[in-house]
Design a protein around this motif. Structure first.
Motif, short mmCIF file in Angstrom:
data_model
loop_
_atom_site.label_atom_id
_atom_site.label_comp_id
_atom_site.label_asym_id
_atom_site.label_seq_id
_atom_site.Cartn_x
_atom_site.Cartn_y
_atom_site.Cartn_z
N UNK A 43 -12.38 2.83 0.57
CA UNK A 43 -11.89 3.36 -0.69
C UNK A 43 -12.98 3.93 -1.56
N UNK A 44 -12.63 4.19 -2.81
CA UNK A 44 -13.52 4.87 -3.74
C UNK A 44 -14.46 3.88 -4.42
N UNK A 45 -15.72 3.90 -4.02
CA UNK A 45 -16.76 3.04 -4.59
C UNK A 45 -18.03 3.87 -4.73
N UNK A 46 -18.71 3.76 -5.87
CA UNK A 46 -19.91 4.56 -6.11
C UNK A 46 -21.08 4.06 -5.27
N UNK A 47 -22.07 4.94 -5.05
CA UNK A 47 -23.27 4.54 -4.30
C UNK A 47 -24.04 3.45 -5.02
N UNK A 48 -24.05 3.49 -6.35
CA UNK A 48 -24.76 2.44 -7.10
C UNK A 48 -24.13 1.08 -6.82
N UNK A 49 -22.81 1.04 -6.76
CA UNK A 49 -22.12 -0.21 -6.48
C UNK A 49 -22.38 -0.66 -5.04
N UNK A 50 -22.35 0.28 -4.11
CA UNK A 50 -22.61 -0.04 -2.71
C UNK A 50 -24.01 -0.61 -2.52
N UNK A 51 -24.96 -0.07 -3.25
CA UNK A 51 -26.35 -0.53 -3.12
C UNK A 51 -26.53 -1.97 -3.57
#
Length: 326
Positions: A43-51
């Motif tokens: 789903x929709x998750x920002x790269x900052x959150x993924x990091x």
């Protein structure tokens, strides 16, 4: 040997249970001899959150950035998780034992011909095969399950393991899953989003009410105690069935399973169905005017008395105690 962890998010944001599963996967990887910890995110998750996942033990993230996954769909989710496991060659798959995890774990196990342990409460041991501890008989006993399949799946009970944050980083790659429109055949019609509350599965403090409060009009005294503690509210099944309280507050065998540091039960008799959802709480306090209420046998502390007299006094005592700490 890779360990895959399916990481849930809430509207693009990771919560405590997500970091808990990643921590668990990292520790599991150590116990089976090392290897990558790969997080699957849908789903929709920002790269900052993924990091952020790197700080909790993930070494790689496989992200399927498709807005259709923003709404839970068991068929599509299970196929995507299976694809992630095949893409990274995972031999162990970790999920949370929450609503989505319960829905997809069995499907992934069938697709991968994998052994599944649902509701784990400890890390796997490898001294005598791959063995995982879980509760059985509504929490009254433990089972040690040996998994002999090539691929192994574990779903862990939320709020069971300490969350530790580190300094790691992750590499983010695309997850390739061959999905069709038929996999998204279930469509969301409406959604009720609970805002401004700590989810029961993550709550450290819970105050819960039963039929002993006599009606929804009396819930104010329980809400006052919850606010004084900074606790999340819960209820027994009869209360939810009578529509005194919303269904998402129902804890028990047919509701949510919780493991808070403190569980305060007010006017709840303590039937086995209710105990099944709360008996893993670190400390249980029972307030009931019936001295023969079964809940007292499971309680760490019990107060025999009228909730309408006790709760206002307890609320004031909590407020005074907190004020004295500042």
């Amino acid at each position: 040997m890779s360990v895959l962890v399916f990481v849930d998010h809430t509207q693009g944001s990771f919560k405590k249970k997500a970091f808990e599963t990643v921590n668990y996967a990292a520790e599991t990887a150590k116990r089976i001899g090392g290897g990558e910890v790969v997080a699957a995110v849908l789903g929709t998750v920002s790269n900052d959150e993924l990091n952020l996942l790197g700080q909790y033990g993930a070494t790689q993230v496989l992200h399927l950035n498709d807005a259709r996954f923003d709404n839970f769909n068991a068929r599509a989710y299970s196929k995507a998780i299976t694809a992630a496991a095949q893409q990274c060659g995972a031999k162990v798959i970790i999920l949370s034992y929450n609503v989505s995890g319960k829905s997809v774990a069995g499907m992934v196990a069938a697709q991968m011909k994998a052994g599944l342990v649902s509701g784990a409460i400890d890390y796997p041991t490898t001294d005598n095969g791959f063995v995982v501890k879980k509760t059985v008989f509504s929490g009254k006993a433990f089972a040690f399950v040996k998994v002999t399949s090539d691929v192994k799946i574990i779903s862990l009970v939320p709020n069971t393991f300490k969350v530790t944050k580190g300094e790691g980083s992750v590499a983010v790659a695309a997850l390739n899953a061959n999905l069709t429109d038929a996999d998204f055949g279930v469509k969301k019609v409406s959604e009720d989003v609970i805002k401004g509350e700590v989810p029961l599965s993550e709550a450290e403090l819970v105050v819960s009410g039963g039929r002993g409060l006599k009606g929804p009009e009396n819930w104010g005294i329980l809400e006052d105690l919850g606010k004084a503690f900074g606790a999340t509210l819960a209820c027994s099944r009869p209360v939810a069935d009578a529509h005194w309280r919303p269904h998402h507050e129902h804890v028990g065998q047919t509701g949510g399973t919780i493991r808070p540091n403190l569980y305060v039960a007010v006017g709840i008799s303590g039937a086995i169905q209710h105990l099944a959802g709360v008996n893993s709480s670190k400390t249980i306090v029972v307030i009931n005017k019936d001295p023969e209420a079964p809940f007292f046998k499971a309680a760490d502390y019990g107060v025999v008395g009228d909730a309408f007299e006790i709760l206002p006094k307890l609320t004031e005592a909590v407020k005074k105690f907190k004020a004295a700490q500042h």
